[in-house]
Design an enzyme around this catalytic site. Sequence first.
Site, PDB file in Angstrom:
ATOM      1  N   CYS A 151      71.628  98.875  35.734  1.00 17.93           N
ATOM      2  CA  CYS A 151      71.330 100.243  36.156  1.00 17.93           C
ATOM      3  C   CYS A 151      71.209 101.103  34.896  1.00 17.93           C
ATOM      4  O   CYS A 151      70.807 100.589  33.839  1.00 17.93           O
ATOM      5  CB  CYS A 151      72.378 100.764  37.134  1.00 17.93           C
ATOM      6  SG  CYS A 151      74.031 100.980  36.434  1.00 17.93           S
ATOM      7  N   THR A 152      71.590 102.372  34.970  1.00 16.95           N
ATOM      8  CA  THR A 152      71.441 103.254  33.810  1.00 16.95           C
ATOM      9  C   THR A 152      72.686 103.243  32.923  1.00 16.95           C
ATOM     10  O   THR A 152      72.634 102.837  31.763  1.00 16.95           O
ATOM     11  CB  THR A 152      71.140 104.695  34.253  1.00 16.95           C
ATOM     12  OG1 THR A 152      69.965 104.701  35.061  1.00 16.95           O
ATOM     13  CG2 THR A 152      70.910 105.589  33.025  1.00 16.95           C
ATOM     14  N   GLY A 153      73.824 103.654  33.482  1.00 13.45           N
ATOM     15  CA  GLY A 153      75.031 103.794  32.670  1.00 13.45           C
ATOM     16  C   GLY A 153      76.050 102.699  32.855  1.00 13.45           C
ATOM     17  O   GLY A 153      77.093 102.709  32.183  1.00 13.45           O
ATOM     18  N   ASN A 154      75.813 101.768  33.776  1.00 11.89           N
ATOM     19  CA  ASN A 154      76.718 100.656  34.038  1.00 11.89           C
ATOM     20  C   ASN A 154      78.114 101.135  34.453  1.00 11.89           C
ATOM     21  O   ASN A 154      79.129 100.565  34.063  1.00 11.89           O
ATOM     22  CB  ASN A 154      76.817  99.739  32.812  1.00 11.89           C
ATOM     23  CG  ASN A 154      77.498  98.404  33.102  1.00 11.89           C
ATOM     24  OD1 ASN A 154      78.194  97.857  32.253  1.00 11.89           O
ATOM     25  ND2 ASN A 154      77.316  97.880  34.296  1.00 11.89           N
ATOM     26  N   THR A 155      78.139 102.193  35.273  1.00 14.41           N
ATOM     27  CA  THR A 155      79.421 102.673  35.777  1.00 14.41           C
ATOM     28  C   THR A 155      79.434 102.855  37.299  1.00 14.41           C
ATOM     29  O   THR A 155      80.517 102.942  37.888  1.00 14.41           O
ATOM     30  CB  THR A 155      79.804 104.030  35.138  1.00 14.41           C
ATOM     31  OG1 THR A 155      78.767 104.982  35.377  1.00 14.41           O
ATOM     32  CG2 THR A 155      80.040 103.886  33.640  1.00 14.41           C
ATOM     33  N   CYS A 156      78.273 102.920  37.934  1.00 11.75           N
ATOM     34  CA  CYS A 156      78.228 103.169  39.384  1.00 11.75           C
ATOM     35  C   CYS A 156      77.628 101.993  40.150  1.00 11.75           C
ATOM     36  O   CYS A 156      78.334 101.195  40.755  1.00 11.75           O
ATOM     37  CB  CYS A 156      77.436 104.445  39.679  1.00 11.75           C
ATOM     38  SG  CYS A 156      78.169 105.946  39.009  1.00 11.75           S
ATOM     39  N   ARG A 157      76.298 101.874  40.108  1.00  9.60           N
ATOM     40  CA  ARG A 157      75.623 100.892  40.945  1.00  9.60           C
ATOM     41  C   ARG A 157      75.813  99.454  40.464  1.00  9.60           C
ATOM     42  O   ARG A 157      76.225  98.571  41.233  1.00  9.60           O
ATOM     43  CB  ARG A 157      74.116 101.222  41.004  1.00  9.60           C
ATOM     44  CG  ARG A 157      73.788 102.457  41.809  1.00  9.60           C
ATOM     45  CD  ARG A 157      72.344 102.907  41.599  1.00  9.60           C
ATOM     46  NE  ARG A 157      72.142 103.454  40.255  1.00  9.60           N
ATOM     47  CZ  ARG A 157      70.992 103.916  39.792  1.00  9.60           C
ATOM     48  NH1 ARG A 157      69.906 103.861  40.568  1.00  9.60           N
ATOM     49  NH2 ARG A 157      70.903 104.417  38.579  1.00  9.60           N
TER      50      ARG A 157
ATOM     51  N   ASP B 107      70.575 106.480  42.823  1.00  8.57           N
ATOM     52  CA  ASP B 107      71.796 106.643  42.047  1.00  8.57           C
ATOM     53  C   ASP B 107      72.755 107.578  42.789  1.00  8.57           C
ATOM     54  O   ASP B 107      72.413 108.741  43.049  1.00  8.57           O
ATOM     55  CB  ASP B 107      71.458 107.225  40.675  1.00  8.57           C
ATOM     56  CG  ASP B 107      72.637 107.182  39.706  1.00  8.57           C
ATOM     57  OD1 ASP B 107      73.759 106.835  40.144  1.00  8.57           O
ATOM     58  OD2 ASP B 107      72.420 107.468  38.516  1.00  8.57           O
TER      59      ASP B 107
END
Length: 444
Positions: A255-261, A366
Amino acid sequence: MIYDLQQTDDPRDIVHRSVQTLVEGGVIGLPSETVYGLVASALCVDAVKKLVQIISHGNPTGNLQWGQIALCIRSSESVGDYLLPQTLLARRLTERCFPGPLTLVSDCSADGSAVCMLPQEVQRLLRQPANGGGKTGDLGKEAAFRVSKHRLLSHIHRYLSAPLIWGEFPVEPAPADSPSSPNRGATTITALSEQIDRSAPEANLPLLLDDGVSRYGGVGTVVRAAGNSWQILREGVIQRAAMNQFVKPVIAIVCTGNTCRSPMAETLLRDLLHKKFGREDVVRVISAGVAAGRGSGAAPQSVEVMGRLGLDLTGHCSQPLDDPLMSMSDLVLTMTRRHRDAILAAWPDRKDRVFTLRRDGGDISDPVGMPVDIYEQCAQQMRGELEQWIEALDDDFFPNTSDAATLEGHNGNEAPGPANEDVPPKNGLDRGDTDDPHHHGDLT
């Protein structure tokens, strides 16, 4: 004549002498990262026959085992020209273990294989006969391949258009006081010279090259890959536990930040794999972000949603998607089309491995900054997509290993006995080498 690479004033002169000898049809003895062996140009039939004869005479029965004769190729990038048809498992091993102490036995029978361009007699000596006994003129489908990490072989390959034929003598038993040590073979030029004198005293090789004790001090591991199945034909410095890791498929979720999805998807995929196969380690699952920093934990909402499912996300640490992760990944699943586009802009050669998680090509929105129920909806959507991906993966994606106590050798004989489970270092660096594949040590 023995030339000492560590004592010479101009190692480039030794390289040039070696290349000239090989082009003129000679056989030379030299080091690799595993053991010392013999090489000849794959285009010089008489030289290859001489090499095979010398090595054969060194075997008590006169029969060769897989790994003793191999096609030594310039680089891991060149292997695909020879390994045709190339299975996913064979590709995985060449990408992860070449260059290094692995000899891979695999199919090379397709018409497009560069093996088919070698002289027929060389092909016959490389390939196992179709009936296992060598009584017919039919060529077998398999051959042994290696890509050496030793600096000398790397430099010789730079000046030769053809691959080399590598030959090594049979291994010596492990020392009685260290039975788990790698099978040693000829780890010094002295040992190689003595083996040549015993097996072919009349050989009179023009060049023997000394670079001290070999990097690993033992023979390489020989593995057969056929379809999605693999067998250790000879255990060497890469031991069984390490090979189990090298053959394992890797799925990266991005994903983008590797903290949510992506952390939620990583955890969900592990859970689904455990339910399908009875264990989650059948595949290595990782997650990363195209714009992630290192060391951040998962979003509290992601941790809570996973906790409701009985899954633990508290230990997650974010990481960026980088070259090492991309090089090891067999399948990369992205949350959006923009993520996929960004990855392919950086790694265009990975087009056949990078897809959106949504199989229809759409995006997973997101949920960052949203309430927990939005994270829960996101997790449910990702779980449904992951279930479809697991069902869509071919059987070839998941490797099988043989449980046989004994395995076939080059001529149908049994290969060395059971392996132990100690894990050796992964491809180490040879003298003068660095992690930079374009670095040529002190031979330049």
